[in-house]
Every structure is written in structure tokens, then in C-alpha cells.
Design a protein around this motif. Structure first.
Motif, PDB file in Angstrom:
ATOM      1  N   GLY A  58       0.815  -1.098  -0.076  1.00 53.57           N
ATOM      2  CA  GLY A  58       0.074   0.033   0.074  1.00 53.57           C
ATOM      3  C   GLY A  58       0.842   1.195  -0.130  1.00 53.57           C
ATOM      4  N   MET A  59       1.816   1.323   0.766  1.00 52.41           N
ATOM      5  CA  MET A  59       2.962   2.436   0.797  1.00 52.41           C
ATOM      6  C   MET A  59       3.259   2.944  -0.629  1.00 52.41           C
ATOM      7  N   TYR A  60       3.520   1.668  -1.488  1.00 56.37           N
ATOM      8  CA  TYR A  60       4.179   1.982  -2.747  1.00 56.37           C
ATOM      9  C   TYR A  60       3.203   2.690  -3.804  1.00 56.37           C
ATOM     10  N   TYR A  61       1.716   2.423  -3.735  1.00 57.25           N
ATOM     11  CA  TYR A  61       1.073   2.865  -4.736  1.00 57.25           C
ATOM     12  C   TYR A  61       0.114   3.821  -4.261  1.00 57.25           C
ATOM     13  N   ILE A  62      -0.369   3.679  -3.112  1.00 54.57           N
ATOM     14  CA  ILE A  62      -1.591   4.738  -2.500  1.00 54.57           C
ATOM     15  C   ILE A  62      -1.053   6.191  -2.401  1.00 54.57           C
ATOM     16  N   PRO A  63      -0.025   6.482  -2.007  1.00 53.71           N
ATOM     17  CA  PRO A  63       0.371   7.686  -1.883  1.00 53.71           C
ATOM     18  C   PRO A  63       0.690   8.571  -3.261  1.00 53.71           C
ATOM     19  N   SER A  96      -8.720  16.841  -0.425  1.00 55.40           N
ATOM     20  CA  SER A  96      -9.008  15.953   0.275  1.00 55.40           C
ATOM     21  C   SER A  96      -8.264  14.767  -0.112  1.00 55.40           C
ATOM     22  N   ASN A  97      -7.564  14.742  -1.342  1.00 58.34           N
ATOM     23  CA  ASN A  97      -6.564  13.424  -1.767  1.00 58.34           C
ATOM     24  C   ASN A  97      -5.381  13.984  -0.816  1.00 58.34           C
ATOM     25  N   LEU A  98      -4.942  14.954  -0.807  1.00 63.36           N
ATOM     26  CA  LEU A  98      -3.529  15.248  -0.188  1.00 63.36           C
ATOM     27  C   LEU A  98      -3.739  15.022   1.032  1.00 63.36           C
ATOM     28  N   LEU A  99      -4.840  15.329   1.811  1.00 65.32           N
ATOM     29  CA  LEU A  99      -5.044  15.065   3.251  1.00 65.32           C
ATOM     30  C   LEU A  99      -4.642  13.578   3.792  1.00 65.32           C
ATOM     31  N   LEU A 100      -4.252  12.787   2.737  1.00 62.75           N
ATOM     32  CA  LEU A 100      -4.021  11.410   3.257  1.00 62.75           C
ATOM     33  C   LEU A 100      -2.691  11.257   3.878  1.00 62.75           C
ATOM     34  N   ALA A 101      -2.029  12.175   3.418  1.00 60.01           N
ATOM     35  CA  ALA A 101      -0.389  12.119   3.877  1.00 60.01           C
ATOM     36  C   ALA A 101      -0.172  12.686   5.232  1.00 60.01           C
ATOM     37  N   PRO A 102      -0.589  13.800   5.613  1.00 60.94           N
ATOM     38  CA  PRO A 102      -0.565  14.382   6.920  1.00 60.94           C
ATOM     39  C   PRO A 102      -1.172  13.613   8.022  1.00 60.94           C
ATOM     40  N   THR A 104      -1.842  10.322   7.723  1.00 62.71           N
ATOM     41  CA  THR A 104      -1.163   9.294   7.989  1.00 62.71           C
ATOM     42  C   THR A 104       0.074   9.398   8.896  1.00 62.71           C
ATOM     43  N   LEU A 105       0.753  10.452   8.789  1.00 61.52           N
ATOM     44  CA  LEU A 105       2.045  10.989   9.678  1.00 61.52           C
ATOM     45  C   LEU A 105       1.586  11.209  11.051  1.00 61.52           C
ATOM     46  N   LEU A 106       0.383  11.812  11.080  1.00 62.54           N
ATOM     47  CA  LEU A 106      -0.100  12.347  12.375  1.00 62.54           C
ATOM     48  C   LEU A 106      -0.553  11.285  13.424  1.00 62.54           C
ATOM     49  N   PHE A 107      -1.322  10.524  12.723  1.00 60.41           N
ATOM     50  CA  PHE A 107      -2.148   9.537  13.367  1.00 60.41           C
ATOM     51  C   PHE A 107      -1.786   8.161  13.345  1.00 60.41           C
ATOM     52  N   ILE A 108      -1.001   7.682  12.113  1.00 70.28           N
ATOM     53  CA  ILE A 108      -0.635   6.257  11.935  1.00 70.28           C
ATOM     54  C   ILE A 108       0.799   6.162  12.039  1.00 70.28           C
ATOM     55  N   GLY A 109       1.454   7.178  11.772  1.00 67.91           N
ATOM     56  CA  GLY A 109       3.191   7.090  11.792  1.00 67.91           C
ATOM     57  C   GLY A 109       3.760   6.512  12.919  1.00 67.91           C
ATOM     58  N   GLY A 110       3.349   6.932  14.019  1.00 68.44           N
ATOM     59  CA  GLY A 110       3.928   6.295  15.262  1.00 68.44           C
ATOM     60  C   GLY A 110       3.746   4.625  15.441  1.00 68.44           C
ATOM     61  N   ILE A 111       2.528   4.387  15.079  1.00 67.82           N
ATOM     62  CA  ILE A 111       2.237   2.836  14.797  1.00 67.82           C
ATOM     63  C   ILE A 111       3.172   2.055  13.995  1.00 67.82           C
ATOM     64  N   VAL A 144     -10.422   5.028   8.686  1.00 68.38           N
ATOM     65  CA  VAL A 144     -10.973   6.490   8.663  1.00 68.38           C
ATOM     66  C   VAL A 144     -10.515   7.140   7.483  1.00 68.38           C
ATOM     67  N   ARG A 145      -9.429   6.792   6.899  1.00 65.04           N
ATOM     68  CA  ARG A 145      -8.682   7.361   5.722  1.00 65.04           C
ATOM     69  C   ARG A 145      -9.520   6.854   4.357  1.00 65.04           C
TER      70      ARG A 145
END
Length: 162
Positions: A58-63, A96-102, A104-111, A144-145
């Protein structure tokens, strides 16, 4: 819908379908992959490996797809605004599409960091229950994403139909 040139109509259709595809891909991870990993009955290492495989794919194609679709929406917004047509739906779809990155970094990045470190052996080892909880939490936050690119698809369709 006012008459649009074929390239703009195709571009809008591509943006709408691309956003919907991203949303579906994200949904498949949370709805299909995460429950399958959790129900596999495997060891902690197996859980981490299963999570890492789906994460890496997912990391390779979704962003990349999200950024490409956002650029497409920005192009459409620019062209429509220049022609005096409604353009704000495309601009909002890009955001809306660009909000995926922040998100992910803010809420999922730590996990992600904890799981990657545990998988690679560079971080602290995790118990099976801790691993299950992290994977479950990751799946919930990932779900949520789904709404972000789905909203982009709806905004793009709304703008196309104006």
C-alpha cells in the motif's frame, strides 16, 4: 453539465475513478487484510510479517496515486476557473486526496514506526497481544482514511456535473 472538451472530461473521469480506487484500496486493507492477518492464528512474527507485507504494498501505490490524482484535480480546477466554470469541487477534491499524507503521518505514523522496528528487529520486541492491538488500531485508523479519497471522488463528480 456544460460542454467540456473531451480531454477535460476524460481528465475529470480519471480523477473521479482514481479517487474511488484509492478509497477502495484503503478499504480493502482495513476490511479484508487486517482481519485476515488477525485471524491467521500465527505467531507474533507472522502477524508482523503479514502486516508489513500489506503495509509495504500500500505504501508504494496509494500515496503516489493520491498525489497524481490531486495534481489532476488541480489542473482541472485551473482550467475550469480560466473558462469561468465551477472549479471549487476539483480544488476541494485535490485537498481531500492530499490530506491522506498528513493524516497518516500524524495518526498512523507512530504505529508504523513501532511495527516496522519490531518487524526488522531494530526496535523492542512486542508480545503477541501488543502486536494484535497495534494491528487492530492501525486497521481502525486506516479505515478513517477511506473517507478522504471517497470525498474527493464525490466532489469531482459533483463538479463534473455542474
Amino acid at each position: 453539465m456544460p460542454f467540456l472538451s473531451t480531454p477535460l472530461t476524460l481528465s475529470a473521469t480519471g480523477g473521479i475513478l482514481g479517487s474511488a480506487w484509492i478509497s477502495g484500496s484503503i478499504g480493502a486493507l482495513s476490511i479484508c487484510a487486517i482481519p485476515a492477518i488477525l485471524q491467521s492464528g500465527t505467531t507474533t512474527e507472522g502477524l508482523l510479517r503479514g502486516w508489513h507485507i500489506q503495509f509495504s504494498r500500500g505504501m508504494y501505490y496509494i500515496p503516489t496515486t493520491g498525489a497524481f490524482v490531486a495534481l489532476n484535480y488541480l489542473y482541472l480546477a485551473y482550467r475550469h476557473r480560466g473558462q469561468g466554470l465551477e472549479w471549487r469541487g476539483y480544488a476541494a477534491g485535490a485537498l481531500s486526496n492530499l490530506l491522506l499524507a498528513p493524516f497518516t503521518l500524524l495518526f498512523i505514523g507512530g504505529i508504523n514506526n513501532v511495527m516496522i522496528a519490531a518487524y526488522s528487529g531494530t526496535g523492542k520486541s512486542l508480545s503477541q497481544e501488543a502486536t494484535r492491538q497495534l494491528i487492530r488500531r492501525w486497521g481502525d485508523l486506516n479505515a478513517v482514511r477511506i473517507a478522504m479519497p471517497l470525498a474527493a471522488a464525490a466532489l469531482g463528480l459533483w463538479n463534473l456535473l455542474q
